[in-house]
Structures are given as structure tokens and as C-alpha cells.
Scaffold this motif. Structure first.
Motif, PDB file in Angstrom:
ATOM      1  N   LYS A 182      15.035 -35.873-102.827  1.00  0.00           N
ATOM      2  CA  LYS A 182      14.715 -34.507-103.234  1.00  0.00           C
ATOM      3  C   LYS A 182      13.245 -34.470-103.642  1.00  0.00           C
ATOM      4  CE  LYS A 182      19.302 -33.162-105.019  1.00  0.00           C
ATOM      5  NZ  LYS A 182      20.063 -34.404-104.771  1.00  0.00           N
ATOM      6  N   TRP A 183      12.544 -33.429-103.208  1.00  0.00           N
ATOM      7  CA  TRP A 183      11.123 -33.245-103.541  1.00  0.00           C
ATOM      8  C   TRP A 183      11.000 -32.191-104.634  1.00  0.00           C
ATOM      9  CZ3 TRP A 183       7.431 -29.916-100.100  1.00  0.00           C
ATOM     10  CH2 TRP A 183       6.137 -29.939-100.637  1.00  0.00           C
ATOM     11  N   TYR A 184      10.375 -32.590-105.760  1.00  0.00           N
ATOM     12  CA  TYR A 184      10.172 -31.674-106.879  1.00  0.00           C
ATOM     13  C   TYR A 184       9.070 -30.662-106.542  1.00  0.00           C
ATOM     14  CZ  TYR A 184      12.932 -34.415-110.261  1.00  0.00           C
ATOM     15  OH  TYR A 184      13.944 -35.047-110.942  1.00  0.00           O
ATOM     16  N   TYR A 185       9.228 -29.441-107.069  1.00  0.00           N
ATOM     17  CA  TYR A 185       8.135 -28.479-106.952  1.00  0.00           C
ATOM     18  C   TYR A 185       6.873 -29.083-107.559  1.00  0.00           C
ATOM     19  CZ  TYR A 185      10.274 -24.183-105.201  1.00  0.00           C
ATOM     20  OH  TYR A 185      10.839 -23.222-104.409  1.00  0.00           O
ATOM     21  N   PRO A 186       5.776 -29.126-106.816  1.00  0.00           N
ATOM     22  CA  PRO A 186       4.525 -29.657-107.381  1.00  0.00           C
ATOM     23  C   PRO A 186       4.014 -28.748-108.498  1.00  0.00           C
ATOM     24  CG  PRO A 186       4.438 -29.577-104.976  1.00  0.00           C
ATOM     25  CD  PRO A 186       5.645 -28.787-105.390  1.00  0.00           C
ATOM     26  N   VAL A 187       3.445 -29.349-109.534  1.00  0.00           N
ATOM     27  CA  VAL A 187       2.859 -28.591-110.635  1.00  0.00           C
ATOM     28  C   VAL A 187       1.341 -28.642-110.560  1.00  0.00           C
ATOM     29  CG1 VAL A 187       2.780 -28.272-113.139  1.00  0.00           C
ATOM     30  CG2 VAL A 187       4.883 -29.089-112.044  1.00  0.00           C
ATOM     31  N   GLY A 188       0.772 -29.853-110.486  1.00  0.00           N
ATOM     32  CA  GLY A 188      -0.676 -29.966-110.361  1.00  0.00           C
ATOM     33  C   GLY A 188      -1.198 -31.224-111.003  1.00  0.00           C
ATOM     34  N   PRO A 189      -2.500 -31.469-110.899  1.00  0.00           N
ATOM     35  CA  PRO A 189      -3.101 -32.694-111.436  1.00  0.00           C
ATOM     36  C   PRO A 189      -3.150 -32.697-112.955  1.00  0.00           C
ATOM     37  CG  PRO A 189      -4.802 -31.242-110.574  1.00  0.00           C
ATOM     38  CD  PRO A 189      -3.489 -30.622-110.194  1.00  0.00           C
ATOM     39  N   ALA A 190      -3.305 -33.898-113.504  1.00  0.00           N
ATOM     40  CA  ALA A 190      -3.407 -34.045-114.956  1.00  0.00           C
ATOM     41  C   ALA A 190      -4.788 -33.668-115.470  1.00  0.00           C
ATOM     42  CB  ALA A 190      -3.088 -35.486-115.368  1.00  0.00           C
ATOM     43  N   GLU A 191      -5.801 -33.722-114.598  1.00  0.00           N
ATOM     44  CA  GLU A 191      -7.167 -33.436-115.003  1.00  0.00           C
ATOM     45  C   GLU A 191      -7.635 -32.112-114.423  1.00  0.00           C
ATOM     46  OE1 GLU A 191      -9.705 -36.665-113.949  1.00  0.00           O
ATOM     47  OE2 GLU A 191      -9.029 -37.920-115.608  1.00  0.00           O
ATOM     48  N   GLN A 192      -8.637 -31.548-115.075  1.00  0.00           N
ATOM     49  CA  GLN A 192      -9.310 -30.356-114.585  1.00  0.00           C
ATOM     50  C   GLN A 192     -10.776 -30.709-114.413  1.00  0.00           C
ATOM     51  OE1 GLN A 192      -9.295 -27.000-117.240  1.00  0.00           O
ATOM     52  NE2 GLN A 192     -10.027 -25.572-115.699  1.00  0.00           N
ATOM     53  N   VAL A 193     -11.225 -30.772-113.173  1.00  0.00           N
ATOM     54  CA  VAL A 193     -12.583 -31.237-112.899  1.00  0.00           C
ATOM     55  C   VAL A 193     -13.269 -30.288-111.939  1.00  0.00           C
ATOM     56  CG1 VAL A 193     -12.046 -33.670-113.297  1.00  0.00           C
ATOM     57  CG2 VAL A 193     -11.754 -32.713-111.011  1.00  0.00           C
ATOM     58  N   GLY A 194     -14.601 -30.355-111.924  1.00  0.00           N
ATOM     59  CA  GLY A 194     -15.380 -29.583-110.977  1.00  0.00           C
ATOM     60  C   GLY A 194     -15.287 -30.201-109.596  1.00  0.00           C
ATOM     61  N   VAL A 195     -15.377 -29.355-108.572  1.00  0.00           N
ATOM     62  CA  VAL A 195     -15.374 -29.821-107.186  1.00  0.00           C
ATOM     63  C   VAL A 195     -16.816 -29.818-106.710  1.00  0.00           C
ATOM     64  CG1 VAL A 195     -14.511 -29.398-104.866  1.00  0.00           C
ATOM     65  CG2 VAL A 195     -13.093 -28.850-106.833  1.00  0.00           C
ATOM     66  N   PHE A 196     -17.320 -30.975-106.340  1.00  0.00           N
ATOM     67  CA  PHE A 196     -18.720 -31.120-105.995  1.00  0.00           C
ATOM     68  C   PHE A 196     -18.895 -31.610-104.561  1.00  0.00           C
ATOM     69  CE2 PHE A 196     -18.224 -31.958-110.543  1.00  0.00           C
ATOM     70  CZ  PHE A 196     -18.984 -30.921-111.044  1.00  0.00           C
ATOM     71  N   GLY A 197     -20.116 -31.701-104.091  1.00  0.00           N
ATOM     72  CA  GLY A 197     -20.415 -32.187-102.748  1.00  0.00           C
ATOM     73  C   GLY A 197     -21.534 -31.362-102.173  1.00  0.00           C
ATOM     74  N   PHE A 198     -21.501 -31.031-100.877  1.00  0.00           N
ATOM     75  CA  PHE A 198     -22.501 -30.169-100.276  1.00  0.00           C
ATOM     76  C   PHE A 198     -22.253 -28.749-100.762  1.00  0.00           C
ATOM     77  CE2 PHE A 198     -24.216 -27.447 -96.945  1.00  0.00           C
ATOM     78  CZ  PHE A 198     -25.481 -27.973 -96.805  1.00  0.00           C
ATOM     79  N   GLY A 199     -23.209 -28.142-101.458  1.00  0.00           N
ATOM     80  CA  GLY A 199     -22.905 -26.928-102.197  1.00  0.00           C
ATOM     81  C   GLY A 199     -21.886 -27.320-103.249  1.00  0.00           C
ATOM     82  N   ILE A 200     -20.739 -26.644-103.232  1.00  0.00           N
ATOM     83  CA  ILE A 200     -19.647 -27.143-104.055  1.00  0.00           C
ATOM     84  C   ILE A 200     -18.520 -27.643-103.184  1.00  0.00           C
ATOM     85  CG2 ILE A 200     -20.179 -25.773-106.089  1.00  0.00           C
ATOM     86  CD1 ILE A 200     -17.252 -24.777-103.987  1.00  0.00           C
ATOM     87  N   SER A 201     -18.741 -27.671-101.862  1.00  0.00           N
ATOM     88  CA  SER A 201     -17.750 -28.256-100.975  1.00  0.00           C
ATOM     89  C   SER A 201     -17.907 -29.757-100.964  1.00  0.00           C
ATOM     90  CB  SER A 201     -17.923 -27.711 -99.555  1.00  0.00           C
ATOM     91  OG  SER A 201     -17.696 -26.322 -99.521  1.00  0.00           O
ATOM     92  N   GLN A 202     -16.906 -30.468-100.477  1.00  0.00           N
ATOM     93  CA  GLN A 202     -16.973 -31.915-100.473  1.00  0.00           C
ATOM     94  C   GLN A 202     -17.799 -32.410 -99.297  1.00  0.00           C
ATOM     95  OE1 GLN A 202     -12.942 -33.221-100.604  1.00  0.00           O
ATOM     96  NE2 GLN A 202     -12.636 -32.556-102.707  1.00  0.00           N
ATOM     97  N   PHE A 203     -18.121 -33.694 -99.320  1.00  0.00           N
ATOM     98  CA  PHE A 203     -18.921 -34.298 -98.268  1.00  0.00           C
ATOM     99  C   PHE A 203     -18.274 -34.018 -96.913  1.00  0.00           C
ATOM    100  CE2 PHE A 203     -20.402 -37.781 -95.595  1.00  0.00           C
ATOM    101  CZ  PHE A 203     -21.768 -37.751 -95.855  1.00  0.00           C
ATOM    102  N   GLY A 204     -19.042 -33.449 -96.001  1.00  0.00           N
ATOM    103  CA  GLY A 204     -18.499 -33.092 -94.703  1.00  0.00           C
ATOM    104  C   GLY A 204     -17.940 -31.691 -94.648  1.00  0.00           C
ATOM    105  N   GLY A 205     -17.977 -30.944 -95.758  1.00  0.00           N
ATOM    106  CA  GLY A 205     -17.553 -29.557 -95.751  1.00  0.00           C
ATOM    107  C   GLY A 205     -16.080 -29.333 -95.960  1.00  0.00           C
TER     108      GLY A 205
END
Length: 722
Positions: A182-205
Motif C-alpha cells: 500500500k502506498w501512503y498519500y505523500p505529505v512532503g519533505p521534512a525541510e523547507q529550502v530555497g530552489v537554486f540553480g540557473f535563475g532559480i531553476s536547477q542546473f539544466g533547467g
């Protein structure tokens, strides 16, 4: 001569220690009652086990039979606590049923592979529940290692397989393990962090955890544009021009009909059209930013796994942040053996939730404009069910369901139930939502601007007043908006992790008239500090604030003493993985009862709660040398020959330290004979301290220690002007 020393209640961190004469400047694990400081009460762990992940919501309720429940939502699992035991009541997203030859082991590895019908939407960290397991032949595992246990997904390998990690290595390579999953409904990550990379997208877009599915049928004609059939279109944009990637080809579409993409345009973004096999991975790339392209936003934060919890009578209502709302009937005879289930007919993506009283509407905030279509989620949109009917949401002439969109702000941050209205905060403003009956059901009024809520759980309501933390200070609403004077404001805001703003949690300790904000400091992704406002003892002239940075005291949730008689709270340890979930990498949470005893009791171990409080500097002022009149504030060196301790209550030994300095910028140093250990029978203590100014520090470090300060006296003499 003997000089009585007295200090104003609360901490003042807005001035230097020299400027804080007759005031307290800091401390740990202390509070103020009736103007005097004392050590806080102890706490004890509830239950013998730890919980998987970071606890982000805590709610207490009583069913019709008088059974008390604490509901704890972590970023992975929803628990019910009752009778000193925890029960997993988390809702199931997908029941894959009995799977044959689905469990595979590799000799010498603790990593096992589970083959499913589809892994669409799964990510590392999601929870699987296994039962009826026959381990792979020769692996060395027994069915008891798997049955009725939760496992954290280590990796999503491909469209049909995931891995889990056991506590020990397998003894053989085999692929013949059977299991029910059985797959539990996902809730989310334990941390809250900024998303960075090119602009604010990750490396490679790319973006974090893009929505994926698979092709339902091969594309054998590279020129085909009539339609592309997906296994599931859940989570894919349904309006506007959107983009997908299949293998190495990018394709755009303008609509979805019964899992079929319509308005298809092939080989976009410079890619080449090709044939694609049945079951090929389809990835939503609508939000990707290509090389040289500006990102769609300049401020992006990956939001953590959060819950909103409330109850309608004996029915628990639990909302996963930006996801669906679930119900759990606590009146069932086997309630703890049942799971929460999705509320039929309700919106499937909302930011916050509460039940309004006494009218009993279920209200969802930041929810869908079209029920069931998560792409229509509007962060400023409110939708409420019909009265006492959580399954009816479409407004008609015969029900009281309705909607409203707020105008001030960019998103609803949180809500609280008040005495006469609901408080609704956006990121810039405060609104009240008041029940008025038919035909409008609720009336809305904007009652504050430039006072938005900093995080979803950063507000409370007590005794008809709302208190909250904003991006720019602390506020109160008692019928009018008030900016609260705070003598520790710079200490808090100059060292605040605003990226992890959703971790800020506000709680009430009504036993002592305290409103508390637990928050993460700059550079910390977990809660590690607390600031407290004493709403009972504060006055207009002297607001009483104090802080706590002790490592024993960070709390991620808090609930007052209304149901269980004493306050309850949770603590999160990010670096510990031992809990009821196999392969956990998200840390654990511990559930405590507060204001019980004098110590911390955790994991069966009793440890001391160290407490201390430090005063500002004070010095000799004029007319303090017998027979001599002189002027000057701090001009004379003073000699302290002894002090007379005075405690209203004292259990165990207390430590007194005199910190001396001759100039404001000089580092304070303890008197040479100190620190001094004071027992309940100590009448006076010789100290022979010398300095232009002196600060007093009261502390304890041992178990079974308690103290409440009275009025100390120092034997002070002037000793020159050097």
C-alpha cells in the motif's frame, strides 16, 4: 551597606548590558510570574516509541465515549495517540494488492527492489506499507521483518520499480519474494529550502520532482499529432499551452480529454520527433527553464510537508498542505485499526482548513476554483461546505455552501478560529470571516494591512485576542490592529531563517499566560529557538518578553492544556532515524507532556533542565557613601563583600555568579571566588567582588532542581575612581 537589587520582568535585548540597568538581559528555561523569574516546569515523553519524520501538526479531541485522542501529523505519517500508544491512521493513496515475484534481493546488499504496476507520482521518501510477505529465497529475512511495517522509499528506479533499505544485508540474490503493498498519500519533505540553480531553476533547467506518467500505447508514427494517450493525466496541466518530454523529444499540447492530450505539436524546443514505445516515461516540463531563458519566478521555495487538523464532533478532519482533505471516525469501536479516508466531493488541493463554530462549516483556504482539478488551485480562494455536510460543496439555493476570493495579498497563509469570527491571514493582510447566515453565509472584512502572517502556524487566538508573527514584527488584534512593542525584536528578526518560515509554530501555555513562537535561526533548517510573550502579566508600559535557545526545548508543535490537563508538544531530531519506519532518513519526533516534574524524561532517561537568568549591569550611584555626597553614575569602583540570597521557593542547589567589568566594552568576568553554590539554608555568602559594574546570574545544572527568585541584597561599598 546592604543594597536591595530589583529587576523589571522580562528580557531587554534592545540595549547593551550596561544600558539594561535594573533589567534582565537573557536566560534559558525561565519564565516570569507576578514579575519574578523562575525555572520552567519539566516534561516527560508520552509513549515509548518515536515517530517517523518531523511532527508539523498536533490536535486533540474527545469522542462521544469520552476517549481522548492526540492526532499528530508528521511530514510522512498521520498518527493517533491514545492509551499511551500510537496508531497509524494514515490514508492510503494506492493499494497495489498482492504482488507475485515482486520483491528482489541482492547478496551482500541491504537494498531490496519492489516491482509495482506503476510508480507514477512516487518520490524518494514516500512511505509504503507491506503485509503478507514471503521474503526472497535465501535472503536471510523472515516475514516478521516486513509484515505490517512501514518502509521509506529509497529510490524510484523506473516506471515500475522502487527500492527500500533494510537494517541488514541480504544473504542471497533472489527475485521471488511476494508481498502486498500500500502506498501512503505523500505529505512532503521534512525541510523547507530555497530552489537554486540557473535563475532559480536547477542546473539544466529542470525542476524538483516533476510530474511523470507513462504512455498508454506506443507512438509508432513519428508524425502522429491526433492525440497522445497517457496512463494517467493526474497532475498534468489541463489548460493553456503545456509541454511534455518523451524519451528525447519535447511535445506541446493545449488540453486533456480522458487522459488523451489534445492540440499536440511535435518536436518543439529544437528536439527531433521519433517513435515511442508503450510504457515510455512522460514528464511534465511545462515549468522547465531552458538555457538562456529567464526563470518564471525569482523567489521560489520548496514547501515542506504540513497538515491542518480539526474535528467536526467525533470526526477528525486532516488536510495535507496543498493536497486533499481526509476524515477519520473516532467513534468506531475499532477506530485505531482504521485509516483516514478522503472526503468525498471535497476539493483536492488546499493550503489550510478549519471547522467554523458554532455554525459547523468545513472551510478550505487557498483551494480549487474547480473542485477536483488541482490545476485550478488559487492561493487566495476560499470554499466552504454546506452546514454540517462535508460532502456538499457546490452552492445551490437549498444549501449554505459558498466561495469567496480575497483581494489583498498573493496567497492565504493561515487561519484561526476566534471567539466571534474566523481570522484569515494572507501574506500582507488580516481578514475576518464572520457567520451571518443566509443568503451570504459569511461576511468578510479586511481589518489589517501590512501585517501578514509569516508562516501557516505562526498565530494563535486566546481570550478574544489574536497574536501572530509577521515578516515585520509581532501583532495583536483585539477588535483593532496593534503592533506589539517587543524588547527582544532585533534578537529574533536579525537571526531568523525566513526561508523556513513554515516551521514557525505558535502555541499557548494558558497555565502561565504565555504565547510562544518556536522558530529556526539563520543557518538552521530546524526549529532551535523560542520567543515568549506573557499576555497576562504584560502592561501597556511594560510588555514582558523572554527567549529560550536551550537545545532541550525546541518544539515543532504545541497544544494547550484543554483536553489532557497539561500542555503537550513535539520535538524533532533530524539526525536520528530509529523509529517504526524501516529505512527512515527523515529523522524522528518525540511527543512530550509539559509542566510535569522538574526534569526532562525522555527514552526512560531522566536529565536535568539547566536554567539561568542574567541581569544587566548595575553600579554605585550618588548618595551611596555614608556621610559623603557625590555625583556620577558608575564613576566609583564598588566592592561587594557579601550577598544575601532570597528565593521564594528553592529545591536543590542554585548557583549564583557575579559578573564584573570596569568599562562597558570590557568582557565581564566572574568574581574570583565564584560562582557560588547556594543551598536552601545559606543565609549569606562572602564574595569579595570588585568592579565598576556587576551583573547577577542565577542558574542550576542538576536534576530535581527548582527555584523562584526573591529579592537579593548586596553589601556594597565605594572603593575609588580607578
Amino acid at each position: 551597606m546592604l543594597q536591595k537589587i530589583g529587576f523589571l520582568p522580562g528580557f531587554n535585548k534592545q540595549v547593551t548590558p550596561t544600558g539594561a540597568e535594573a533589567q534582565w538581559t537573557g536566560g534559558e528555561n525561565v519564565r516570569f510570574r507576578y514579575g519574578t523569574p523562575e525555572k520552567i516546569g519539566g516534561w516527560s515523553q508520552l509513549g515509548s516509541t518515536s515517530l517517523c519524520g518531523a511532527a508539523r501538526a498536533l490536535h486533540q479531541m474527545v469522542n462521544k465515549n469520552g476517549i481522548k485522542y492526540s492526532i499528530i501529523g508528521t511530514n510522512r505519517i498521520l498518527y493517533a495517540y491514545t492509551g499511551e500508544a500510537y496508531y497509524d491512521i494514515h490514508p492510503i493513496k494506492t493499494d497495489f494488492g498482492a504482488l507475485t515475484n515482486a520483491l528482489a534481493s541482492t547478496s551482500g546488499s541491504a537494498v531490496l527492489t519492489i516491482t509495482l504496476s506503476s510508480t507514477t507520482g512516487m518520490t524518494a521518501g514516500d512511505i509504503l506499507y507491506l503485509e503478507n510477505v514471503t521474503p526472497p529465497t535465501g535472503s536471510g529475512y523472515s516475514d516478521s521483518d516486513f509484515d505490517d511495517k512501514t518502509f521509506m522509499i529509497t529510490e524510484v528506479v523506473d516506471t515500475t520499480s522502487v527500492t527500500i533499505t533494510m537494517a541488514s544485508n541480504a544473504s542471497a540474490t533472489a527475485t521471488d519474494g511476494d508481498c502486498s503493498v500500500k502506498w501512503y498519500y505523500p505529505v512532503g519533505p521534512a525541510e523547507q529550502v530555497g530552489v537554486f540553480g540557473f535563475g532559480i531553476s536547477q542546473f539544466g533547467g529542470t525542476v524538483t520532482a516533476p510530474q511523470t506518467t507513462t504512455l498508454n500505447g506506443a507512438i509508432t508514427d513519428p508524425d502522429a499529432t491526433a492525440g497522445i494517450t497517457l496512463t494517467s493525466s493526474l497532475g498534468f496541466p489541463t489548460s493553456g499551452t503545456s509541454e511534455i518530454r518523451i524519451d528525447t523529444e519535447d511535445i506541446s499540447y493545449t488540453g486533456i480529454s480522458s487522459n488523451v492530450l489534445t492540440g499536440v505539436v511535435r518536436e518543439i524546443n529544437g528536439t527531433t520527433k521519433a517513435t515511442h514505445s508503450n510504457g515510455a516515461t512522460v514528464t511534465d516540463i511545462t515549468d522547465y527553464s531552458g538555457w538562456g531563458q529567464a526563470s518564471s519566478t525569482t523567489d521560489k521555495v520548496a514547501e515542506p510537508g504540513l497538515w491542518s487538523l480539526d474535528n467536526l464532533g467525533s470526526t477528525l478532519l486532516a488536510l495535507i498542505f496543498n493536497s486533499a482533505v481526509f476524515e477519520w471516525d473516532s467513534d468506531l469501536s475499532n477506530a485505531t485499526a482504521t485509516r483516514a479516508t478522503i472526503v468525498s466531493g471535497a476539493p483536492t488541493a488546499s493550503r489550510d482548513m478549519l471547522v467554523s463554530t458554532p455554525d459547523r462549516h468545513l472551510v478550505l483556504f487557498g483551494t480549487e476554483t474547480t473542485i477536483g482539478d488541482i490545476t485550478t488551485q488559487d492561493d487566495m480562494f476560499i470554499r466552504f461546505s454546506s452546514q454540517e455536510d462535508i460532502n456538499t460543496w457546490a452552492p445551490t439555493a437549498t444549501n449554505s455552501a459558498g466561495t469567496q476570493r480575497l483581494a489583498a495579498g498573493s496567497r492565504i497563509m493561515g487561519s484561526k478560529l476566534g471567539r466571534n469570527a474566523l481570522y484569515v491571514w494572507t501574506d500582507t493582510s488580516l481578514f475576518t470571516m464572520r457567520f451571518v447566515g443566509q443568503p451570504f453565509t459569511f461576511a468578510y472584512e479586511q481589518v489589517g494591512t501590512n501585517c501578514g502572517l509569516i508562516g501557516k502556524n505562526a498565530a494563535v487566538e486566546v481570550d478574544g485576542a489574536a497574536y501572530w508573527m509577521s515578516d515585520n514584527g509581532f501583532f495583536r488584534f483585539t477588535g483593532k490592529l496593534e503592533s506589539m512593542d517587543c524588547l527582544v525584536e532585533d534578537y529574533v528578526y536579525d537571526d531568523l531563517n525566513t526561508t523556513s518560515n513554515q516551521f514557525i509554530y505558535c502555541g499557548i501555555n494558558n497555565l502561565f499566560g504565555e504565547v510562544m513562537w518556536f522558530y529556526p535561526t539563520e543557518g538552521s533548517n530546524v526549529v532551535n529557538r523560542c520567543v515568549v510573550y506573557s499576555y497576562l502579566d504584560s502592561t501597556a508600559k511594560r510588555p514582558i518578553w523572554y527567549t529560550n535557545a536551550n537545545s532541550l526545548y525546541p518544539r515543532t508543535t504545541w497544544v494547550d492544556s484543554a483536553v489532557f490537563g497539561l500542555p503537550h508538544a513535539t520535538q524533532y531530531d533530524a539526525g536520528t532515524d530509529t523509529c517504526d519506519t524501516v529505512g527512515n532518513t527523515d529523522g524522528i519526533s518525540t511527543y512530550f507532556e509539559h509542566e510535569t516534574g522538574l526534569n526532562q524524561v525522555k527514552g526512560g532517561t531522566t536529565s536535568a533542565i539547566p536554567a539561568n537568568i542574567l541581569s544587566g549591569d548595575f553600579d554605585i550611584t550618588q548618595d551611596q557613601r555614608e556621610g559623603i555626597t557625590f555625583r556620577g553614575d558608575g564613576e566609583f569602583i564598588m566592592r561587594v563583600s557579601r550577598f544575601l540570597p532570597d528565593f521564594i521557593t528553592q529545591t536543590g542547589d542554585t548557583i549564583v555568579e557575579l559578573d564584573l567589568r570596569n568599562f562597558p566594552n570590557q568582557t565581564a568576568a566572574s568574581s574570583s571566588l565564584g560562582p557560588f553554590t547556594i543551598t536552601s539554608s545559606t543565609n549569606y555568602q562572602s564574595c569579595r567582588a570588585r568592579g565598576r559594574s556587576v551583573a547577577v546570574k542565577i542558574s542550576n545544572t542538576a536534576v530535581d532542581t527548582n527555584w523562584k527568585l526573591g529579592t537579593f541584597r548586596l553589601d556594597v561599598h565605594a572603593g575609588g575612581r580607578r
